[in-house]
Design a protein around this motif. Structure first.
Motif, PDB file in Angstrom:
ATOM      1  N   THR A 206       2.992  -2.445   4.654  1.00 15.80           N
ATOM      2  CA  THR A 206       4.385  -3.017   4.531  1.00 15.80           C
ATOM      3  C   THR A 206       5.220  -1.732   5.118  1.00 15.80           C
ATOM      4  OG1 THR A 206       6.198  -3.599   2.792  1.00 15.80           O
ATOM      5  CG2 THR A 206       4.379  -1.844   2.121  1.00 15.80           C
ATOM      6  N   ALA A 207       6.583  -1.788   5.342  1.00 18.32           N
ATOM      7  CA  ALA A 207       7.505  -0.980   5.331  1.00 18.32           C
ATOM      8  C   ALA A 207       8.001  -0.390   4.145  1.00 18.32           C
ATOM      9  CB  ALA A 207       8.736  -1.473   6.043  1.00 18.32           C
ATOM     10  N   LEU A 208       8.797   0.751   4.065  1.00 20.29           N
ATOM     11  CA  LEU A 208       9.324   1.074   2.876  1.00 20.29           C
ATOM     12  C   LEU A 208      10.590   0.224   2.412  1.00 20.29           C
ATOM     13  CD1 LEU A 208       9.853   3.581   0.808  1.00 20.29           C
ATOM     14  CD2 LEU A 208      11.540   4.651   2.770  1.00 20.29           C
ATOM     15  N   PHE A 209      10.407  -0.026   1.240  1.00 23.66           N
ATOM     16  CA  PHE A 209      11.754  -0.876   0.652  1.00 23.66           C
ATOM     17  C   PHE A 209      12.173  -0.414  -0.642  1.00 23.66           C
ATOM     18  CE2 PHE A 209       9.028  -3.870  -2.203  1.00 23.66           C
ATOM     19  CZ  PHE A 209       7.766  -3.897  -1.534  1.00 23.66           C
ATOM     20  N   SER A 210      13.418  -0.299  -1.104  1.00 25.90           N
ATOM     21  CA  SER A 210      13.674   0.214  -2.085  1.00 25.90           C
ATOM     22  C   SER A 210      13.585  -0.514  -3.399  1.00 25.90           C
ATOM     23  CB  SER A 210      15.487   0.556  -2.251  1.00 25.90           C
ATOM     24  OG  SER A 210      16.193  -0.705  -2.075  1.00 25.90           O
ATOM     25  N   ASP A 211      13.057  -1.791  -3.363  1.00 22.74           N
ATOM     26  CA  ASP A 211      12.752  -2.530  -4.479  1.00 22.74           C
ATOM     27  C   ASP A 211      11.296  -2.135  -4.990  1.00 22.74           C
ATOM     28  OD1 ASP A 211      15.101  -3.913  -4.632  1.00 22.74           O
ATOM     29  OD2 ASP A 211      14.509  -5.999  -4.091  1.00 22.74           O
ATOM     30  N   MET A 212      10.557  -1.221  -4.204  1.00 20.79           N
ATOM     31  CA  MET A 212       9.697  -0.506  -4.801  1.00 20.79           C
ATOM     32  C   MET A 212       9.911  -0.079  -6.265  1.00 20.79           C
ATOM     33  SD  MET A 212       7.547   0.954  -1.626  1.00 20.79           S
ATOM     34  CE  MET A 212       6.593   0.227  -0.476  1.00 20.79           C
ATOM     35  N   GLN A 213      11.101   0.365  -6.277  1.00 27.52           N
ATOM     36  CA  GLN A 213      11.409   1.036  -7.881  1.00 27.52           C
ATOM     37  C   GLN A 213      11.344   0.049  -8.860  1.00 27.52           C
ATOM     38  OE1 GLN A 213      15.251   3.531  -7.076  1.00 27.52           O
ATOM     39  NE2 GLN A 213      15.252   1.782  -5.627  1.00 27.52           N
ATOM     40  N   LEU A 214      11.362  -1.439  -8.600  1.00 28.24           N
ATOM     41  CA  LEU A 214      11.234  -2.336  -9.703  1.00 28.24           C
ATOM     42  C   LEU A 214       9.834  -2.705  -9.768  1.00 28.24           C
ATOM     43  CD1 LEU A 214      13.799  -5.149  -8.300  1.00 28.24           C
ATOM     44  CD2 LEU A 214      14.254  -3.399  -9.944  1.00 28.24           C
ATOM     45  N   ILE A 215       8.807  -2.557  -8.981  1.00 28.36           N
ATOM     46  CA  ILE A 215       7.446  -2.770  -8.968  1.00 28.36           C
ATOM     47  C   ILE A 215       7.095  -1.699 -10.065  1.00 28.36           C
ATOM     48  CG2 ILE A 215       5.320  -2.795  -7.942  1.00 28.36           C
ATOM     49  CD1 ILE A 215       7.029  -4.006  -5.316  1.00 28.36           C
ATOM     50  N   GLY A 216       7.691  -0.331  -9.863  1.00 28.64           N
ATOM     51  CA  GLY A 216       6.992   0.603 -10.532  1.00 28.64           C
ATOM     52  C   GLY A 216       8.060   0.858 -12.140  1.00 28.64           C
ATOM     53  N   ARG A 217       8.845  -0.124 -12.424  1.00 27.48           N
ATOM     54  CA  ARG A 217       9.564   0.141 -13.544  1.00 27.48           C
ATOM     55  C   ARG A 217       8.925   0.217 -14.882  1.00 27.48           C
ATOM     56  NH1 ARG A 217      10.220  -5.005 -12.170  1.00 27.48           N
ATOM     57  NH2 ARG A 217      10.820  -6.651 -13.572  1.00 27.48           N
ATOM     58  N   LYS A 218       7.769  -0.333 -14.780  1.00 28.77           N
ATOM     59  CA  LYS A 218       6.889  -0.377 -16.053  1.00 28.77           C
ATOM     60  C   LYS A 218       5.932   0.556 -16.244  1.00 28.77           C
ATOM     61  CE  LYS A 218       7.915  -5.285 -17.163  1.00 28.77           C
ATOM     62  NZ  LYS A 218       7.377  -6.865 -16.989  1.00 28.77           N
ATOM     63  N   GLY A 219       5.876   1.377 -15.448  1.00 21.22           N
ATOM     64  CA  GLY A 219       4.734   2.279 -15.317  1.00 21.22           C
ATOM     65  C   GLY A 219       3.462   1.958 -14.436  1.00 21.22           C
ATOM     66  N   ILE A 220       2.918   2.685 -13.476  1.00 19.71           N
ATOM     67  CA  ILE A 220       1.890   2.269 -12.739  1.00 19.71           C
ATOM     68  C   ILE A 220       1.034   3.680 -12.566  1.00 19.71           C
ATOM     69  CG2 ILE A 220       1.197   2.241 -10.439  1.00 19.71           C
ATOM     70  CD1 ILE A 220       3.448   0.221 -10.011  1.00 19.71           C
ATOM     71  N   ASP A 221      -0.408   3.431 -12.878  1.00 19.14           N
ATOM     72  CA  ASP A 221      -1.216   4.534 -13.047  1.00 19.14           C
ATOM     73  C   ASP A 221      -1.480   4.924 -11.704  1.00 19.14           C
ATOM     74  OD1 ASP A 221      -1.986   4.819 -15.968  1.00 19.14           O
ATOM     75  OD2 ASP A 221      -2.283   2.510 -15.747  1.00 19.14           O
ATOM     76  N   VAL A 222      -1.945   4.025 -10.845  1.00 19.74           N
ATOM     77  CA  VAL A 222      -2.482   4.267  -9.622  1.00 19.74           C
ATOM     78  C   VAL A 222      -1.864   3.562  -8.608  1.00 19.74           C
ATOM     79  CG1 VAL A 222      -4.524   4.359  -7.787  1.00 19.74           C
ATOM     80  CG2 VAL A 222      -4.760   5.300 -10.122  1.00 19.74           C
ATOM     81  N   ALA A 223      -1.144   3.735  -7.313  1.00 24.58           N
ATOM     82  CA  ALA A 223      -0.586   3.066  -6.283  1.00 24.58           C
ATOM     83  C   ALA A 223      -1.558   3.433  -4.966  1.00 24.58           C
ATOM     84  CB  ALA A 223       0.747   3.488  -6.230  1.00 24.58           C
ATOM     85  N   VAL A 224      -1.759   2.393  -4.207  1.00 22.59           N
ATOM     86  CA  VAL A 224      -2.359   2.594  -2.868  1.00 22.59           C
ATOM     87  C   VAL A 224      -1.289   2.201  -1.847  1.00 22.59           C
ATOM     88  CG1 VAL A 224      -4.161   1.830  -1.385  1.00 22.59           C
ATOM     89  CG2 VAL A 224      -4.434   2.121  -4.025  1.00 22.59           C
TER      90      VAL A 224
END
Ligand code: NI
Ligand code: MN
Length: 230
Positions: A144-162
């Motif tokens: 993927t490219a960078l997109f600002s909605d990544m903020q929504l994906i992380g809003r409930k808390g994420i332990d690990v991102a790849v």
């Protein structure tokens, strides 16, 4: 229950979670950096993020040999069933989620393309957000490219991102650093780099920047070496 993640090279990962083996985007047979062959992989589930050869190539063979279930978008699921003899496939679409024996899996947006190797329509590319029964959350951004909605994906808390860092076909290191700030995971691993010279990157330098410039801890994967995440 422990959570273990192993980089299989390129954008291929093996996630061991709640006693299940989940393989993402297996590209092993023709990958210059993979250390195992497709027939050495055991899987309960095979996730496929989009239709490009470096993500679908070994998925059908592994799924069929292991009687694993392929989880991908609707178009690719149909293609696997109609042209690759895949018995068990679940087709999803972006934003949708599904409850599975290891937890909940949601298909997230990705900005990329998704044509299949034979030119078939591979639908839209995606990422995957997985929350295990014990509450461990891992997000694979996939190609993927960078997109600002990544903020929504992380809003409930994420332990690990790849996240991809290879540049050229996906985000490069600078945008991947911005992505980490949007996602705000506790730890992050780079993907989709080092396979061929056009996507060569210094993962150690990138992980150091992550640890210094974001709230996340930057980890560096070694192909074939399991990382205990929990
Ligand atoms: Ni791709
Ligand atoms: Mn790719």
């Amino acid at each position: 229950m422990s959570v273990q993640l192993t980089w299989l090279g390129h954008a291929s990962w093996l996630l061991e979670l709640e006693g299940k083996r989940i393989v993402l985007d297996p590209f092993l047979e023709n990958s210059p950096t993979a250390t195992i062959k497709p027939d050495q992989v055991q899987a309960d589930y095979v996730l496929v993020s989009h239709g490009h050869f470096d993500h679908v190539e070994d998925a059908a063979a592994i799924a069929n040999r292991c009687s694993a279930t392929v989880i991908t978008n609707y178009e690719i699921a149909l293609w696997f069933q109609k042209t690759q003899g895949v018995q068990n496939a679940i087709g999803m679409n972006i934003g949708g989620g599904i409850d599975l024996p290891f937890g909940r899996l949601q298909m997230t947006p990705a900005i990329h393309s998704s044509s299949l190797p034979d030119g078939s329509n591979g639908g839209n590319p995606c990422g995957f957000l997985i929350r295990s029964h014990s509450g461990f959350t891992i997000y694979f951004a996939c190609d993927t490219a960078l997109f600002s909605d990544m903020q929504l994906i992380g809003r409930k808390g994420i332990d690990v991102a790849v996240v991809p860092i290879g540049d050229l076909f996906t985000m490069g290191p600078d945008d991947a650093l911005e992505a980490v700030k949007f996602i705000s995971p506790k730890a992050v691993l780079p993907s989709h780099f080092g396979t061929w010279s056009p996507i060569a990157q210094d993962a150690d330098a990138w992980a150091t920047r992550v640890s210094q410039e974001t709230a996340a801890k930057g980890l560096v994967p070694v192909v074939g070496q399991p990382i205990l995440l929990k």
